[in-house]
Write an enzyme that holds these catalytic residues in place. Structure first.
Site, PDB file in Angstrom:
ATOM      1  N   LYS A   9      10.296   4.941   2.478  1.00  0.00           N
ATOM      2  CA  LYS A   9      10.824   3.892   2.781  1.00  0.00           C
ATOM      3  C   LYS A   9       9.626   2.906   1.045  1.00  0.00           C
ATOM      4  CE  LYS A   9       5.975   2.683   6.323  1.00  0.00           C
ATOM      5  NZ  LYS A   9       6.369   3.265   6.981  1.00  0.00           N
TER       6      LYS A   9
ATOM      7  N   TYR B 260     -10.596 -17.488 -15.187  1.00  0.00           N
ATOM      8  CA  TYR B 260     -10.174 -18.678 -14.431  1.00  0.00           C
ATOM      9  C   TYR B 260     -11.100 -19.328 -13.176  1.00  0.00           C
ATOM     10  CZ  TYR B 260      -5.302 -19.007 -15.778  1.00  0.00           C
ATOM     11  OH  TYR B 260      -4.266 -19.034 -16.238  1.00  0.00           O
TER      12      TYR B 260
HETATM   13  C1  LIG Z   1       5.356   4.221   7.231  1.00  0.00           C
HETATM   14  C2  LIG Z   1       5.304   4.619   8.760  1.00  0.00           C
HETATM   15  C3  LIG Z   1       4.853   6.319   9.340  1.00  0.00           C
HETATM   16  C4  LIG Z   1       4.008   6.206   7.801  1.00  0.00           C
HETATM   17  O1  LIG Z   1       2.296   6.035   7.663  1.00  0.00           O
HETATM   18  P1  LIG Z   1       1.447   6.399   7.191  1.00  0.00           P
HETATM   19  O2  LIG Z   1       0.341   5.694   7.346  1.00  0.00           O
HETATM   20  O3  LIG Z   1       2.214   6.321   6.062  1.00  0.00           O
HETATM   21  O4  LIG Z   1       1.332   7.772   6.988  1.00  0.00           O
HETATM   22  C5  LIG Z   1       5.068   6.590  10.465  1.00  0.00           C
HETATM   23  N1  LIG Z   1       6.068   6.350  11.276  1.00  0.00           N
HETATM   24  C6  LIG Z   1       6.464   5.238  10.671  1.00  0.00           C
HETATM   25  C7  LIG Z   1       7.167   4.770  11.946  1.00  0.00           C
HETATM   26  C8  LIG Z   1       6.612   4.095   9.724  1.00  0.00           C
HETATM   27  O5  LIG Z   1       6.845   2.588  10.040  1.00  0.00           O
END
Ligand SMILES: *Cc1c(COP(=O)(O)O)cnc(C)c1O
Length: 352
Positions: free
Chosen positions: A36, A249
């Site tokens: 993702k 800044y």
């Molecule tokens: C993002 C996600 C993962 C992976 O999590 P990590 O901590 O990056 O390993 C697994 N399951 C779901 C449902 C997620 O949304």
């Protein structure tokens, strides 16, 4: 060839190594590789190609699934659920498996695409997504053959205190008994690394594939993970300033003695965290130097007093020498947010 000063170099061999580490850790579980958010900023298609030996892929959004389907024959799971008839049609057209997390969308899918393969998500204690125990019990009576598996998500798998994880495991196991034929999936990266009893049939690693341990606790496997992204830029200016002058800044950093300041072409518009504190390490020519002054949109300033750092030198913001976890700690954030925040103007360069 790139003209960009600020780039993200992605190591394909590190990706493959990290997948091997997942396999070492989980034995017979199948691997649902989480891609993702453009593979956590690493580039979804390139990452999918490097991790072809995964058993399936997961993305959050239907658009991500559609792009991935163009290059991939494996099962693709849409984690965040889908809404509306167009989304159901797109799942059918592109052979995407949505995660169903409430009864209404289950009925909606059965009405509009009775043959669509899907997963069911139960709420085991995070209270973000998922069917309640009662709702799942209702569906478990139907034993619909299009359901591919049961999943839930751990809220505290990376924490030292395992109370919540134990509770979630207990609830998940109890629900699974209502429909024992269903393949199960619970573990994120922290579950993979720290909780073998969460591995079940499918593990869902994300951040560990990108080389980061989500927990403070090290394991034999976490030590073998390799950083995948090297976020680098170049020194574009050097300024010698007298004691008492301040930098950037609002003068957050002030020189306590005569100092040499290097200005680097990376800022929050590239994805360097705006809340990074003075002292956040930056790696230049084999040594670590502290950030000095607030992060600007396109630039940061670093205290290189006493060094031979010069214009044109390369600087690593995170990667091999400076862990993204370290930068995240200095900026009160997590490596996930740093990786996904690397902006579009930063070219991704792929190397072995
Ligand atoms: C993002 C996600 C993962 C992976 O999590 P990590 O901590 O990056 O390993 C697994 N399951 C779901 C449902 C997620 O949304």
């Amino acid at each position: 060839m790139t003209l960009a000063l600020c780039t993200a170099t992605i190591s394909l061999s590190a990706l493959r190594n990290n997948l091997q580490q997942v396999k070492k850790c989980t034995g017979n579980s199948q691997i649902l590789t989480v891609l993702k958010a453009n593979a956590y900023g690493h580039g979804m298609l390139e990452t999918a190609n490097a991790l072809q030996t995964s058993d399936a892929f997961a993305v959050a959004r239907i658009e991500e699934g559609i792009s991935l389907r163009a290059i991939c024959d494996k099962p693709i799971i849409i984690l965040s659920g889908i809404i509306g008839v167009d989304a159901v049609k797109a799942c059918v057209a592109h052979n995407l498996q949505p995660v169903i997390h409430n009864l209404d969308s289950w009925h909606f899918i059965k009405q509009h695409a009775a043959n669509l393969a899907y997963w069911l998500k139960v709420d085991s204690g995070m209270h973000r997504l998922g069917l309640s125990a009662e709702e799942f019990a209702q569906l478990a009576q139907e034993k619909d053959t299009h359901c591919q598996g049961l999943l839930s998500h751990l809220s505290d798998a990376e924490c030292e205190d395992t109370t919540q994880t134990q509770l979630q495991l207990q609830r998940f196991n109890a629900l699974h008994q209502l429909w024992p034929e269903l393949p199960c999936s619970l573990a994120n990266s922290a579950g993979v690394l720290l909780h073998p009893s969460s591995h079940f049939d499918w593990v869902r690693p994300g951040i560990m594939l990108y080389g980061m341990n989500p927990a403070k606790q090290e394991t034999a496997i976490s030590k073998n993970l390799q950083a995948v992204m090297r976020f680098t830029t170049k020194v574009v200016a050097i300024h010698d300033i007298p004691a008492g002058e301040s930098v950037g800044y609002n003068g957050r950093w002030q020189a306590s003695k005569a100092s040499r300041i290097a200005t680097l072409a990376a800022g929050y518009a590239d994805g360097y965290p705006r809340h990074a504190k003075d002292g956040t390490p930056v790696w230049i020519n084999g040594a670590s130097y502290p950030l000095a002054g607030k992060v600007s949109m396109d630039l940061i300033t670093v205290d290189v007093t006493g060094s031979a750092v010069k214009i044109g030198d390369e600087a690593e913001l995170w990667g091999e020498h400076i862990s993204a976890n370290t930068v995240a700690d200095y900026a009160d954030t997590i490596s996930y947010a740093l990786f996904t925040g690397v902006s579009q103007r930063v070219p991704r360069i792929y190397c072995e």
